[in-house]
Design a protein around this motif. Sequence first.
Motif, PDB file in Angstrom:
ATOM      1  N   GLN A 250      43.356  54.349  37.610  1.00  0.00           N
ATOM      2  CA  GLN A 250      43.453  54.153  39.048  1.00  0.00           C
ATOM      3  C   GLN A 250      44.549  55.036  39.620  1.00  0.00           C
ATOM      4  O   GLN A 250      45.341  55.605  38.902  1.00  0.00           O
ATOM      5  N   ILE A 253      47.289  53.445  46.255  1.00  0.00           N
ATOM      6  CA  ILE A 253      46.663  53.539  47.575  1.00  0.00           C
ATOM      7  C   ILE A 253      47.547  54.410  48.474  1.00  0.00           C
ATOM      8  O   ILE A 253      48.764  54.257  48.499  1.00  0.00           O
ATOM      9  N   THR A 255      49.273  55.002  51.497  1.00  0.00           N
ATOM     10  CA  THR A 255      49.716  54.234  52.672  1.00  0.00           C
ATOM     11  C   THR A 255      50.640  55.077  53.536  1.00  0.00           C
ATOM     12  O   THR A 255      51.436  54.558  54.297  1.00  0.00           O
TER      13      THR A 255
ATOM     14  N   SER B   2      35.546  53.995  47.079  1.00  0.00           N
ATOM     15  CA  SER B   2      36.668  54.854  47.454  1.00  0.00           C
ATOM     16  C   SER B   2      36.276  56.315  47.290  1.00  0.00           C
ATOM     17  O   SER B   2      35.331  56.655  46.598  1.00  0.00           O
ATOM     18  N   GLN B 333      46.884  49.557  44.013  1.00  0.00           N
ATOM     19  CA  GLN B 333      46.144  50.605  43.304  1.00  0.00           C
ATOM     20  C   GLN B 333      44.703  50.680  43.812  1.00  0.00           C
ATOM     21  O   GLN B 333      44.196  49.741  44.430  1.00  0.00           O
ATOM     22  N   THR B 334      44.049  51.806  43.536  1.00  0.00           N
ATOM     23  CA  THR B 334      42.628  51.989  43.836  1.00  0.00           C
ATOM     24  C   THR B 334      41.891  52.341  42.556  1.00  0.00           C
ATOM     25  O   THR B 334      42.262  53.314  41.881  1.00  0.00           O
ATOM     26  N   VAL B 435      40.491  42.587  43.867  1.00  0.00           N
ATOM     27  CA  VAL B 435      39.844  43.895  43.830  1.00  0.00           C
ATOM     28  C   VAL B 435      38.780  43.902  44.917  1.00  0.00           C
ATOM     29  O   VAL B 435      37.866  43.076  44.899  1.00  0.00           O
ATOM     30  N   GLN B 436      38.925  44.817  45.886  1.00  0.00           N
ATOM     31  CA  GLN B 436      37.974  44.878  46.986  1.00  0.00           C
ATOM     32  C   GLN B 436      36.831  45.816  46.618  1.00  0.00           C
ATOM     33  O   GLN B 436      36.935  46.617  45.691  1.00  0.00           O
ATOM     34  N   ASN B 438      35.850  48.434  47.921  1.00  0.00           N
ATOM     35  CA  ASN B 438      36.171  49.859  48.005  1.00  0.00           C
ATOM     36  C   ASN B 438      37.109  50.304  46.890  1.00  0.00           C
ATOM     37  O   ASN B 438      37.607  51.428  46.889  1.00  0.00           O
ATOM     38  N   GLY B 439      37.402  49.411  45.957  1.00  0.00           N
ATOM     39  CA  GLY B 439      38.231  49.761  44.815  1.00  0.00           C
ATOM     40  C   GLY B 439      39.705  49.471  45.006  1.00  0.00           C
ATOM     41  O   GLY B 439      40.482  49.517  44.057  1.00  0.00           O
ATOM     42  N   GLU B 440      40.107  49.155  46.244  1.00  0.00           N
ATOM     43  CA  GLU B 440      41.527  48.863  46.472  1.00  0.00           C
ATOM     44  C   GLU B 440      41.887  47.478  45.942  1.00  0.00           C
ATOM     45  O   GLU B 440      41.098  46.541  46.038  1.00  0.00           O
TER      46      GLU B 440
END
Lengths: 352, 447
Positions: A250, A253, A255, B2, B333-334, B435-436, B438-440
């Motif tokens: 991963q 994100i 931001t 994502s 994280q994604t 965990v969404q 969209n991978g986030e």
Amino acid sequence: MSSSASRIVLRALLALAGCGVCIAAWAQPKAAYPGIGRDATPKEVAAWDIDVRPDFKGLPQGSGSVARGQDIWEGKCASCHGVFGESNQVFSPIVGGTTAEDIKTGHVARLKDPAFPGRTTLMKVASLSTVWDYVYRAMPWNQPKSLTPDDVFAVTAYMLNLGGIVPDDFTLSDRNIREVQARMPNRNGTTTAHAMWPGNEFGRAVKPDVAAVACMRDCVPATQTVSQLPPHARGSHGNLAEQNRLVGPQRGIDTAPATKTGAPAAAAPASKAPLAVLEKNSCVACHGMTQKLVGPAFSDIAKKYPGQVDHLLEKIKSGGSGVWGAIPMPPQTIGDDDARAVARWLAESAGP
Amino acid sequence: MSNIQQPGQVRKAPENFVDAQGVRTVFSEARKGRRDFIRGAFAAAVAGGAAASALAQSDGDPAILQLPAHSTGLGQPVVTDGYGKPSKYEGNVQRRQSPGLTPTAQASVSFAPLQSLFGIVTPSGLHFERHHQGWWDIDPSKHRLMINGLVKAAKVFTLDELMRLPSVSRFHFIECGANTGMEWGNVAVPTAQYTHGMLSCSEFTGVPLITLLEMAGADLKGERFVLAEGADGSSMTRTIPMSLVRSGEVLVAYGQNGEMLRPEQGYPLRLVVPGVQGVSWVKYLRRIELGDMPYGTKDETVHYVDLMPDGQHRQYTSVQECKSVVTTPSGGQTLLDKGFYNITGLAWSGRGKVKRVDVSVDGGRNWRSARLESPVLSKCLTRFNIDWAWDGSPAIIQSRAMDDTGYVQPGYRQLRAVRGTRSIYHNNAIQSWQVQANGEVANVQLG
């Protein structure tokens, strides 16, 4: 040495006798480490053995009045704790939240009220020895151990007076401190009846307070998220893309957009002479480079006093109050050359 | 999904990735035998996103096909850096402060980047920091340790002398009592670094404290208490249980992960108190006093106390109870794509060994037991792993540890039912990562 050695041997033998499976208990005397360590001299012990216990063992003789405590407080303590011990700008407030009724019961009633904001030192502390000990060993924050025992009695008396525990004309001393202890607002508000002390010294064998069960299947009904970070806090901890490894399952994100204006100003300035002086003398504990902390930002000082080296030098040496807010700056004990270097740097725009 | 995709992944070329006119030009040039033009045309295509995949489809991954400088040139000589550093590509793996948590930089905390660590050992340079009055780099030749109090003769040791004594090396976790403390009431911070990063684990080397107490002729009978005191400005003091000292577990340590302690960790000497919150592991250790009552120091009776709903403060709360956290994937994280993941994390208990860790991907409804990786040591971090094939739908990942006393890590609801939400310290509740689609991955708490 020899008697302690024999005691060790005796203990080893006892251990051996009481423990059938300890096949290889070392019987050799563990205290026999010739040439290691020496006896401390009485003066060495006195120099370091400064702790004061709840029974006041270790408390030196001395005394100090509320009035004298106020003078010391305003010069050395108010910059962090506020003039009335009420400030939370650097550390938690010391004074507030206690009542005359608490002094009678010895248990601060507001601790039961979840709606009461914050907890002050006087709301929590059970033993006056704790306050005395900590001020003596660790205060003022940037010059620990610079207070004499009389100074500590005085500032302690001032704090107690602010909390309504002793009257205005009180003088605290090693002789009356036990009587004052009997008036501490939260002296009865603490307990050791819990399972989180790892020894048996408190004489209790208490079970952990929560007994969860390791259910494996159909344990809870539908789950519902009740708390998460609001969207506006997305970037409050910087750009998370820059806080995660660049390889692996991963990425962080991104931001970044939300952080452009509110990024934490944690970046260390380039190390140049005046900046090193600021670091060394803990100036940066209260002043940010470009943002206000306890005191004004260096950049703001520079803007206000361009070219005024002597004025800035005087402020550094003597301290000041009232120009930038309610919290005064104490006089700084800083070498002449260092102080001048900082003053010159400020006068020349406090750049990196 | 994502927009991040696995680098090096070979994907089918999209239709019409080169426009029709371009195709005609390429083929006509090819008929004329202009190989250099064709190479150039494809090199240009490589520079554009989708076209790179197309090349990968036809020929392969440029990271394989084009030999890089490190395969075709001369590298650095030995000892370019006498005390090596991590790769420059690891620059994101850093200790960090949580903005706004403390107004000063000296009485503050930096968090270890748990989301980026493997195994159980924390690299010494990433070990979390908690200072009460700033850190120092102390000259070891001038550092002294004194033993006094209920001993036959007060003793002084130099570091040279301490390092001559028989040493032991042991792996232990250290966790600040306030770790996860910001989350008692609600979600407050985004990542595992900030929720759980006041946690680290090292191999510590030193002398059992009991050895030094015996050398001083200590009175070890009955209910004794040990005061440990540091040499920095705060001269941090904490009461330590004598029964733990008697067990031989408490160490006067100078070594950490094969090197001397780092200055931020108390160089040249610190106390190691396995299973007990970090504030008791006194740094810059200068003095040990033996007494017959607890010392009531600031950081055991005013701070590091737990406020119960009835208004009583629990004092001398020291043990770090059984706890765990999933570090991959974790908040902030994604995930790169659907498919297989190894869910991994850390579990620990201040009361002994981790016995089992269960993982849920449906918010705690169903659980599977994870693999515990060796070594599994007492009062030490334990690494766990479990397989997971992510189908791209939302999931909530949790871990729940159990120790060899039978204690099971509680959920927030259970913990709050007993302790309310005002404790600040000793929050060992089960962590939830959402965990969404969209991978986030987000930090959440469940009702």
